[in-house]
Write a protein that holds these residues in place. Structure first.
Motif, PDB file in Angstrom:
ATOM      1  N   GLY A 213       0.805  -1.217   0.000  1.00 32.80           N
ATOM      2  CA  GLY A 213       0.000   0.000   0.000  1.00 32.80           C
ATOM      3  C   GLY A 213       0.837   1.264   0.000  1.00 32.80           C
ATOM      4  N   ARG A 214       2.120   1.120   0.325  1.00 32.43           N
ATOM      5  CA  ARG A 214       3.016   2.283   0.325  1.00 32.43           C
ATOM      6  C   ARG A 214       3.639   2.524  -1.050  1.00 32.43           C
ATOM      7  NH1 ARG A 214       5.919   1.726   6.327  1.00 32.43           N
ATOM      8  NH2 ARG A 214       3.970   1.315   7.453  1.00 32.43           N
ATOM      9  N   SER A 215       3.202   1.761  -2.024  1.00 32.46           N
ATOM     10  CA  SER A 215       3.587   2.000  -3.422  1.00 32.46           C
ATOM     11  C   SER A 215       2.388   2.616  -4.127  1.00 32.46           C
ATOM     12  CB  SER A 215       3.995   0.687  -4.103  1.00 32.46           C
ATOM     13  OG  SER A 215       5.179   0.161  -3.541  1.00 32.46           O
ATOM     14  N   LEU A 216       2.351   3.943  -4.165  1.00 34.65           N
ATOM     15  CA  LEU A 216       1.299   4.706  -4.854  1.00 34.65           C
ATOM     16  C   LEU A 216      -0.095   4.481  -4.274  1.00 34.65           C
ATOM     17  CD1 LEU A 216       2.499   4.158  -8.546  1.00 34.65           C
ATOM     18  CD2 LEU A 216       2.935   6.135  -7.076  1.00 34.65           C
ATOM     19  N   GLY A 217      -0.155   4.142  -2.974  1.00 33.17           N
ATOM     20  CA  GLY A 217      -1.445   3.926  -2.327  1.00 33.17           C
ATOM     21  C   GLY A 217      -1.711   4.928  -1.221  1.00 33.17           C
ATOM     22  N   LEU A 218      -2.894   4.805  -0.616  1.00 35.83           N
ATOM     23  CA  LEU A 218      -3.230   5.662   0.522  1.00 35.83           C
ATOM     24  C   LEU A 218      -2.261   5.467   1.674  1.00 35.83           C
ATOM     25  CD1 LEU A 218      -7.135   5.524   0.696  1.00 35.83           C
ATOM     26  CD2 LEU A 218      -5.729   7.555   0.294  1.00 35.83           C
ATOM     27  N   ASP A 219      -1.751   4.249   1.815  1.00 34.85           N
ATOM     28  CA  ASP A 219      -0.787   4.000   2.887  1.00 34.85           C
ATOM     29  C   ASP A 219       0.442   4.887   2.748  1.00 34.85           C
ATOM     30  OD1 ASP A 219      -2.392   2.114   4.090  1.00 34.85           O
ATOM     31  OD2 ASP A 219      -1.387   0.391   3.167  1.00 34.85           O
ATOM     32  N   ALA A 220       0.845   5.176   1.516  1.00 32.85           N
ATOM     33  CA  ALA A 220       2.000   6.051   1.295  1.00 32.85           C
ATOM     34  C   ALA A 220       1.687   7.483   1.693  1.00 32.85           C
ATOM     35  CB  ALA A 220       2.427   5.992  -0.175  1.00 32.85           C
ATOM     36  N   ILE A 221       0.478   7.941   1.350  1.00 32.24           N
ATOM     37  CA  ILE A 221       0.079   9.308   1.713  1.00 32.24           C
ATOM     38  C   ILE A 221       0.007   9.453   3.225  1.00 32.24           C
ATOM     39  CG2 ILE A 221      -1.811  10.979   1.598  1.00 32.24           C
ATOM     40  CD1 ILE A 221      -2.460   9.912  -1.183  1.00 32.24           C
ATOM     41  N   LEU A 222      -0.608   8.485   3.881  1.00 30.00           N
ATOM     42  CA  LEU A 222      -0.765   8.556   5.329  1.00 30.00           C
ATOM     43  C   LEU A 222       0.579   8.393   6.054  1.00 30.00           C
ATOM     44  CD1 LEU A 222      -4.081   6.533   5.610  1.00 30.00           C
ATOM     45  CD2 LEU A 222      -3.780   8.985   5.996  1.00 30.00           C
ATOM     46  N   ALA A 223       1.497   7.641   5.452  1.00 28.64           N
ATOM     47  CA  ALA A 223       2.824   7.486   6.065  1.00 28.64           C
ATOM     48  C   ALA A 223       3.583   8.801   6.090  1.00 28.64           C
ATOM     49  CB  ALA A 223       3.618   6.425   5.310  1.00 28.64           C
ATOM     50  N   ARG A 224       3.295   9.684   5.124  1.00 28.43           N
ATOM     51  CA  ARG A 224       3.970  10.988   5.080  1.00 28.43           C
ATOM     52  C   ARG A 224       3.289  12.023   5.960  1.00 28.43           C
ATOM     53  NH1 ARG A 224       3.673   9.780  -0.509  1.00 28.43           N
ATOM     54  NH2 ARG A 224       2.086  11.394  -0.810  1.00 28.43           N
ATOM     55  N   SER A 225       2.075  11.712   6.433  1.00 31.45           N
ATOM     56  CA  SER A 225       1.314  12.671   7.224  1.00 31.45           C
ATOM     57  C   SER A 225       1.903  12.817   8.625  1.00 31.45           C
ATOM     58  CB  SER A 225      -0.145  12.229   7.320  1.00 31.45           C
ATOM     59  OG  SER A 225      -0.886  13.095   8.155  1.00 31.45           O
ATOM     60  N   ARG A 226       1.926  14.018   9.118  1.00 36.19           N
ATOM     61  CA  ARG A 226       2.449  14.292  10.456  1.00 36.19           C
ATOM     62  C   ARG A 226       1.336  14.665  11.440  1.00 36.19           C
ATOM     63  NH1 ARG A 226       5.802  11.944   8.465  1.00 36.19           N
ATOM     64  NH2 ARG A 226       8.004  12.456   8.086  1.00 36.19           N
ATOM     65  N   SER A 227       0.098  14.596  10.984  1.00 33.62           N
ATOM     66  CA  SER A 227      -1.031  14.934  11.850  1.00 33.62           C
ATOM     67  C   SER A 227      -2.213  14.047  11.502  1.00 33.62           C
ATOM     68  CB  SER A 227      -1.415  16.416  11.683  1.00 33.62           C
ATOM     69  OG  SER A 227      -1.820  16.675  10.348  1.00 33.62           O
ATOM     70  N   GLY A 228      -3.229  14.092  12.358  1.00 34.94           N
ATOM     71  CA  GLY A 228      -4.431  13.314  12.118  1.00 34.94           C
ATOM     72  C   GLY A 228      -4.524  12.098  13.013  1.00 34.94           C
ATOM     73  N   LEU A 229      -5.659  11.393  12.916  1.00 30.13           N
ATOM     74  CA  LEU A 229      -5.949  10.257  13.783  1.00 30.13           C
ATOM     75  C   LEU A 229      -4.933   9.135  13.622  1.00 30.13           C
ATOM     76  CD1 LEU A 229      -7.896   8.809  15.756  1.00 30.13           C
ATOM     77  CD2 LEU A 229      -9.171   7.999  13.748  1.00 30.13           C
ATOM     78  N   LEU A 230      -4.429   8.946  12.390  1.00 30.99           N
ATOM     79  CA  LEU A 230      -3.539   7.819  12.121  1.00 30.99           C
ATOM     80  C   LEU A 230      -2.067   8.201  12.182  1.00 30.99           C
ATOM     81  CD1 LEU A 230      -5.531   6.096   9.240  1.00 30.99           C
ATOM     82  CD2 LEU A 230      -5.609   5.647  11.698  1.00 30.99           C
ATOM     83  N   ALA A 231      -1.778   9.372  12.702  1.00 35.34           N
ATOM     84  CA  ALA A 231      -0.393   9.796  12.906  1.00 35.34           C
ATOM     85  C   ALA A 231      -0.105   9.851  14.406  1.00 35.34           C
ATOM     86  CB  ALA A 231      -0.158  11.165  12.271  1.00 35.34           C
ATOM     87  N   GLY A 232       1.152   9.894  14.752  1.00 39.99           N
ATOM     88  CA  GLY A 232       1.503  10.013  16.168  1.00 39.99           C
ATOM     89  C   GLY A 232       1.619   8.678  16.859  1.00 39.99           C
ATOM     90  N   ARG A 233       1.395   8.680  18.181  1.00 36.91           N
ATOM     91  CA  ARG A 233       1.622   7.498  19.006  1.00 36.91           C
ATOM     92  C   ARG A 233       0.341   6.944  19.620  1.00 36.91           C
ATOM     93  NH1 ARG A 233       6.884   6.846  20.417  1.00 36.91           N
ATOM     94  NH2 ARG A 233       6.306   5.811  22.365  1.00 36.91           N
TER      95      ARG A 233
END
Length: 244
Positions: A213-233
């Motif tokens: 999913g980190r190859s041109l998928g949403l997982d790649a976009i979210l992996a670069r995100s520094r904020s939001g529900l799916l970012a952080g700890r």
């Protein structure tokens, strides 16, 4: 004439007998024409649903457009995504997601689709292990009116996950479990080639191990995100990182 298919000791579903020779063996012409028929919803599986088939046509169109749009966002914004390897993995995801969506069609209509009932019954007769055959007979078939919608929704979720590239590792693990069940359950069937299930298991294992999913998928976009529900700890963020 209609027959009564037992769901439990007090309930049955009345419908015409399912004929695998005619209902599971549509005449194929060529990949181009058959792909076009699938796109417009003019396959036997689609036509059996009446006007409801257009909802599935719209769903697939949305997934195609969504998958391309997500890939374009990654390609245009992140130089590390612009590789031939990522493009091929994206194409593989789209193809296997399409396979799951197409395969989900014969779990319709609810509550119990004829094809789903037939092949689940086949697992009681062709399973590699007696314990698995008993599980299918005593649990799966005994609750098939609940199982059929659950399997349809799960396979549709797999298609959405793979085509959009969201939580692909989790989707791959679920897909492996589904395929293992089919491999064991239909292992002795003369109509099946057991290696086809091995190929599917290996394909999904690659998706899991490679974080596809980190190859041109949403997982790649979210992996670069520094904020939001799916970012952080947070717990949700940690769970998502495992799933993606």
């Amino acid at each position: 004439s209609a027959r009564c298919f037992s769901v439990n000791s007090s309930t049955c579903i009345r419908r015409s007998p399912y004929n695998p020779e005619t209902e599971m063996s549509p005449v194929r012409t060529d990949p181009v024409r058959d792909s076009l028929l699938f796109l417009i919803g003019d396959t036997p599986d689609h036509n059996a649903l009446g006007v409801a088939k257009y909802l599935l046509v719209l769903l697939y169109a949305a997934l195609l457009i969504g998958g391309v749009a997500v890939a374009w966002v990654n390609w245009s914004r992140d130089p590390t995504q612009r590789t031939g390897r990522n493009a091929w993995i994206w194409l593989f995801r789209m193809a296997i997601g399409t396979m799951w969506l197409q395969g989900s069609l014969w779990k319709l209509p609810w509550p119990v689709a004829g094809a789903f009932q037939y092949w689940t019954t086949q697992m009681t007769e062709n399973s590699a292990f007696a314990a698995h055959a008993a599980l299918v007979r005593d649990v799966f078939l005994a609750n098939i009116a609940l199982l059929d919608p659950a399997v349809y929704l799960a396979e549709t979720a797999l298609a959405i996950s793979l085509m959009l590239g969201f939580a692909v590792r989790l989707a791959g693990i679920v897909a492996i479990m589904f395929t293992l069940n089919l491999w064991i359950g239909l292992y002795r069937s003369a109509a099946e080639w057991p290696w086809q299930y091995i190929f599917l298991i290996v394909t999904h294992a690659f998706f899991v191990l490679d974080h596809a999913g980190r190859s041109l998928g949403l997982d790649a976009i979210l992996a670069r995100s520094r904020s939001g529900l799916l970012a952080g700890r947070s717990l949700a963020a940690r769970a998502y990182r495992l799933a993606s």
